[in-house]
Scaffold this motif. Structure first.
Motif, PDB file in Angstrom:
ATOM      1  N   GLU A  14      42.251  44.001  39.473  1.00  0.00           N
ATOM      2  CA  GLU A  14      42.917  43.730  40.752  1.00  0.00           C
ATOM      3  C   GLU A  14      41.960  43.957  41.915  1.00  0.00           C
ATOM      4  OE1 GLU A  14      46.469  46.125  40.297  1.00  0.00           O
ATOM      5  OE2 GLU A  14      47.634  44.361  39.705  1.00  0.00           O
ATOM      6  N   LEU A  30      43.085  37.251  38.672  1.00  0.00           N
ATOM      7  CA  LEU A  30      43.607  35.878  38.561  1.00  0.00           C
ATOM      8  C   LEU A  30      43.123  35.189  37.290  1.00  0.00           C
ATOM      9  CD1 LEU A  30      43.764  34.548  42.254  1.00  0.00           C
ATOM     10  CD2 LEU A  30      45.550  35.637  40.885  1.00  0.00           C
ATOM     11  N   GLY A  60      44.680  37.106  34.339  1.00  0.00           N
ATOM     12  CA  GLY A  60      46.108  36.809  34.178  1.00  0.00           C
ATOM     13  C   GLY A  60      46.329  35.427  33.596  1.00  0.00           C
ATOM     14  N   GLU A  61      45.473  34.486  33.989  1.00  0.00           N
ATOM     15  CA  GLU A  61      45.577  33.126  33.465  1.00  0.00           C
ATOM     16  C   GLU A  61      45.225  33.105  31.979  1.00  0.00           C
ATOM     17  OE1 GLU A  61      43.741  30.430  36.176  1.00  0.00           O
ATOM     18  OE2 GLU A  61      43.991  28.704  34.846  1.00  0.00           O
ATOM     19  N   VAL A 104      52.863  40.097  34.787  1.00  0.00           N
ATOM     20  CA  VAL A 104      52.268  39.407  35.922  1.00  0.00           C
ATOM     21  C   VAL A 104      51.986  40.446  37.002  1.00  0.00           C
ATOM     22  CG1 VAL A 104      52.729  37.733  37.734  1.00  0.00           C
ATOM     23  CG2 VAL A 104      53.467  37.260  35.392  1.00  0.00           C
ATOM     24  N   GLN A 147      48.840  38.191  41.401  1.00  0.00           N
ATOM     25  CA  GLN A 147      49.212  36.866  40.882  1.00  0.00           C
ATOM     26  C   GLN A 147      50.446  36.336  41.598  1.00  0.00           C
ATOM     27  OE1 GLN A 147      49.033  38.282  36.574  1.00  0.00           O
ATOM     28  NE2 GLN A 147      48.586  36.113  36.334  1.00  0.00           N
ATOM     29  N   ASP A 167      49.647  34.809  44.802  1.00  0.00           N
ATOM     30  CA  ASP A 167      48.764  33.635  44.753  1.00  0.00           C
ATOM     31  C   ASP A 167      49.595  32.360  44.886  1.00  0.00           C
ATOM     32  OD1 ASP A 167      46.849  31.746  44.227  1.00  0.00           O
ATOM     33  OD2 ASP A 167      46.830  32.103  42.058  1.00  0.00           O
ATOM     34  N   MET A 193      50.267  30.160  41.839  1.00  0.00           N
ATOM     35  CA  MET A 193      50.867  30.792  40.649  1.00  0.00           C
ATOM     36  C   MET A 193      51.803  29.869  39.873  1.00  0.00           C
ATOM     37  SD  MET A 193      51.422  33.477  38.731  1.00  0.00           S
ATOM     38  CE  MET A 193      52.733  33.988  37.619  1.00  0.00           C
TER      39      MET A 193
END
Ligand code: C2E
Ligand code: MG
Ligand code: MG
Ligand code: MG
Length: 294
Positions: A82, A88, A91-92, A121, A125, A128, A131
């Protein structure tokens, strides 16, 4: 130590801070490399219907086996991600890997269409703007039915910006996925907003479950949360169930899902696939009958 003079203590403290900053920098570089080179993996912890031990889904949990330091605790590397913006892409990757895995379990017949995979999540995120497009693209790419994806969002994130979050949640729900509030009861309470937030699932934090079979006040609090959630048509998952005593009390509180070491620790892909197909098999036949006589 207490033997050091004040001056030395300050010097030591500064060295520690320096060492800590260096370690964080080093770990962040290692994390970036792990993300690029396939050095991260997911484990899956079954989520069960505690009335019959059927496995209704599994939560994907990120793991980082560091080549030198061993397993880094997820809260530690998630925080590094983070702070560094790595969250990002990380997380993806988690979402893509979990959706592809669930699709594979469907294709091999280990999972059925009523089961879901649940993905954590992070706050960044949710903030974003890309998202929900990312979620939609991932579903299309992996071919997973949106109804088989659940997204877990920590309570504190929802409380900080409830209106923006309500909009983002609505956009996610419009994709057909389910949304869960994670770690319920640990942050500033989301209770005031619960009616306005389009959520499907409330995951009640382990802290509320720990003493549920020992402390009548805790049991009543849990029952109150369950009743409230059910009145709003929200499914409840009890987190961190470790003992049969806890499961027995929860079973008497109405239809509740559960997750915890009693049923299964977070499991490898191979084991989780077997558990989705076969169930966790904790509940002895006798106990089941004594609670649901039919
Ligand atoms: P969480 O989402 O609340 O996940 C549940 C945590 O509780 C997991 O810890 C799980 O191993 C642990 N747990 C489950 N049952 C029991 C039990 O009976 N007893 C005890 N003592 N613990 C239990 P884990 O895997 O260490 O993850 C910790 C946290 O790190 C997660 O809490 C979540 O907030 C975060 N995290 C993990 N993976 C991801 C990820 O892919 N993305 C994001 N953003 N966060 C993640
Ligand atoms: Mg979670
Ligand atoms: Mg949780
Ligand atoms: Mg938790």
């Amino acid at each position: 130590s207490s033997k050091n003079s004040g001056k030395n203590r300050v010097a030591v403290f500064t060295d520690d801070m320096h060492a800590d900053a260096m370690r964080r920098l080093e770990l962040t570089a290692d994390l970036r490399r792990a993300l690029d080179d396939g050095g991260l993996l997911l484990e899956y912890q079954p989520i069960v219907d505690i009335s019959d031990d059927r496995v209704v889904g599994a939560e994907a949990l990120a793991r980082w086996p560091h080549p030198v330091y061993g397993r880094i605790p997820p809260p530690e590397f998630i925080e590094l991600a983070e702070e560094s913006g790595l969250i990002l892409p990380l997380g993806e990757w988690v979402l893509d890997t979990a959706c592809a895995q669930m699709k594979e379990w469907m294709d091999t017949g280990q999972a059925n269409s009523s089961q879901h995979v649940s993905v954590n999540v992070s706050a960044l995120q949710m903030a974003d703007p890309g998202m929900h497009d990312m979620v939609r693209d991932t579903l299309v790419r992996t071919g997973l039915d949106p109804r088989q994806l659940q997204l877990e969002i920590t309570e504190s994130v929802l409380v900080e910006r409830p209106e923006a979050m309500a909009e983002e949640l609505a956009a996610l729900i419009a994709l057909g996925v389910r949304v869960a509030i994670d770690d319920f009861g640990t942050g500033h309470s989301v209770l005031a907003y619960l009616r306005q937030l389009p959520v499907d699932v409330l995951k009640v934090d382990k802290a509320f479950i720990d003493a549920i079979d020992l402390d009548d006040g805790q049991a009543q609090l849990a029952q109150g949360i369950i009743n409230l959630a059910h009145a709003l048509d929200i499914t409840v998952v009890a987190e961190g169930i470790e003992t049969k005593g806890q499961a027995v009390v929860l079973r008497s509180m109405g239809p509740v899902l559960g997750q915890g070491f009693l049923y299964s620790r977070p499991a490898s892909v191979a084991l989780a696939g077997d558990l989705l197909r076969d169930g966790v098999g904790i509940l002895p036949e006798d106990d089941a009958q004594s609670f649901f006589p039919h």
